[in-house]
Design a protein around this motif. Structure first.
Motif, short mmCIF file in Angstrom:
data_model
loop_
_atom_site.label_atom_id
_atom_site.label_comp_id
_atom_site.label_asym_id
_atom_site.label_seq_id
_atom_site.Cartn_x
_atom_site.Cartn_y
_atom_site.Cartn_z
N LEU A 102 46.28 69.82 13.25
CA LEU A 102 45.48 71.08 12.64
C LEU A 102 45.38 70.75 11.18
O LEU A 102 46.19 70.69 10.59
CB LEU A 102 46.27 72.18 13.19
N ASN A 105 40.26 72.23 7.88
CA ASN A 105 38.75 72.52 8.41
C ASN A 105 38.53 71.81 9.74
O ASN A 105 37.47 72.13 10.45
CB ASN A 105 37.75 71.86 7.49
N ASN A 106 39.53 70.95 10.36
CA ASN A 106 39.32 70.49 11.51
C ASN A 106 40.38 70.32 12.50
O ASN A 106 41.56 70.76 12.25
CB ASN A 106 39.05 68.97 11.20
N ALA A 107 40.11 70.22 13.84
CA ALA A 107 41.12 69.78 14.85
C ALA A 107 40.88 68.31 14.99
O ALA A 107 39.83 67.89 15.56
CB ALA A 107 40.95 70.48 15.90
N PRO A 144 33.94 72.88 21.27
CA PRO A 144 34.21 71.84 20.20
C PRO A 144 32.83 71.47 19.52
O PRO A 144 31.97 71.29 20.44
CB PRO A 144 35.00 70.83 20.91
N ARG A 163 37.21 73.24 12.80
CA ARG A 163 37.79 74.51 12.68
C ARG A 163 37.56 75.62 11.80
O ARG A 163 37.55 75.36 10.64
CB ARG A 163 39.26 73.80 12.50
N SER A 164 37.28 76.75 12.34
CA SER A 164 36.91 77.85 11.49
C SER A 164 38.21 78.48 10.84
O SER A 164 39.49 78.23 11.30
CB SER A 164 36.10 78.96 12.28
N LEU A 167 41.72 79.84 13.05
CA LEU A 167 41.78 79.48 14.25
C LEU A 167 42.98 78.35 14.50
O LEU A 167 43.23 77.37 13.86
CB LEU A 167 40.60 78.63 14.59
N TRP A 211 42.56 77.47 21.52
CA TRP A 211 42.92 77.69 20.09
C TRP A 211 42.21 79.09 19.85
O TRP A 211 41.04 79.36 20.30
CB TRP A 211 42.20 76.90 19.17
N ASN A 213 41.77 82.78 17.10
CA ASN A 213 41.72 83.50 15.86
C ASN A 213 42.39 84.86 16.36
O ASN A 213 41.37 85.79 17.02
CB ASN A 213 40.37 83.46 15.25
N MET A 222 39.40 73.91 23.03
CA MET A 222 39.40 72.60 22.08
C MET A 222 39.76 71.38 22.86
O MET A 222 39.17 70.28 22.26
CB MET A 222 40.37 72.99 21.05
#
Length: 301
Positions: A102, A105-107, A144, A163-164, A167, A211, A213, A222
């Protein structure tokens, strides 16, 4: 921050008031070294403060975020061209075919050379998704979105999916009260409808693949995309069954608080297809929760 998994059920473990690790899914307890406990509790405290302050008009969001990311760890990989790729991450866990990180900005999914073919299989599966012409609910956001693919030294592959903000992997939240598990179920029902529309079976819906929010009740399927198959008579109920298993695990020790309609739904047999199952779930929302309403989630790690 590396996650602590329960040896009994595989659930994410949290620190209780006595300083031991407790699994909110099955209630098992474990203990670890003082230095690990201090680091773990400090990280959880920062995470909790950050998430609680996200929507506070008086909170300095940027300052809170920087405090949180001050606990990030680093992993350095080598690209096939010999360049360094530095991953700065808050949380990592093992999927059955990849190590997942994690980042801000990304997974990020890192596959070894032995599993590189699985990375390409996952990408091919995501590309098979179809969405209704009028996607008014923004269902495509529940899946994704590839930000980058990188060949690694030695033949491995790294995939970076967007990844927002806010999240996080579902296991990071431990067990959820019924009203919060309910919106997760709603999102999973939406996701299953897209899979049905695409004539696909994901085959890997679980706590680790989802994942969420907690602030806008959004969810993304994801992970585990390498398990996707075309729908057939033999696997037609797989995702809806997995949805129920995931929801029951997510409820954990809150099962005794759940409305009877919810438990009947989760412990019962899925409908023949995702669209019919969603209609059935809508009735559970009405009878078990008195209709749809936004329940603010009190984040508690």
């Amino acid at each position: 921050m590396i996650s602590f998994k329960c040896k009994n059920c595989g659930g994410e473990m949290s620190v209780d008031s006595s300083g031991s690790l407790i699994c909110e899914y099955c209630g098992s307890k474990e203990f670890f070294k003082d230095v690990d406990l201090t680091q773990y509790k400090e990280f959880r405290s920062q995470m909790l403060n950050y998430l609680r302050g996200v929507h506070d008009a008086k909170a300095d969001g940027k300052e809170r975020e920087e405090m949180l990311w001050g606990h990030a760890e680093e992993k350095v990989l080598k690209s096939a061209e010999g360049d360094d790729i530095t991953i700065r991450y808050l949380y990592t866990y093992e999927e059955d075919a990849a190590t997942v990180y994690l980042t801000r900005n990304n997974a990020i999914f890192v596959y070894s050379s032995r599993e590189a073919n699985i990375a390409y299989k996952a990408l091919a599966a995501i590309e098979r998704l179809s969405f209704p012409p009028a996607d008014v609910k923004g269902l495509s956001d529940c899946f994704p979105k590839l930000n980058g693919k990188y060949e690694l030294a030695g033949g491995g592959v790294m995939l970076a999916f967007g990844r927002s903000d806010n999240l996080f992997p579902l296991p990071m939240f431990g067990s959820l009260a019924p009203e919060h598990a309910a919106w997760v179920i709603s999102r999973l029902e939406n996701i299953c409808c897209v899979l049905e529309y695409s004539n696909l079976v994901h085959g890997g819906i679980s706590e680790d693949s989802v994942w969420i929010n907690p602030f806008n009740h959004h969810a993304v399927l994801m992970g585990h995309w390498h398990t996707v198959l075309s729908k057939s008579a033999s696997n037609s109920g797989t995702d809806l069954t997995d949805l129920r298993k995931t929801a029951l695990r997510t409820l954990g020790m809150h099962k005794n608080e759940a409305p009877k309609a919810l438990m009947d739904f989760l412990e019962g047999k899925p409908e023949a297809d995702a669209f019919s199952d969603f209609e059935k779930w809508d009735k559970v929302i009405e009878t078990g929760f008195g209709g749809r309403r936004f329940a603010k989630m009190d984040v508690n790690f």
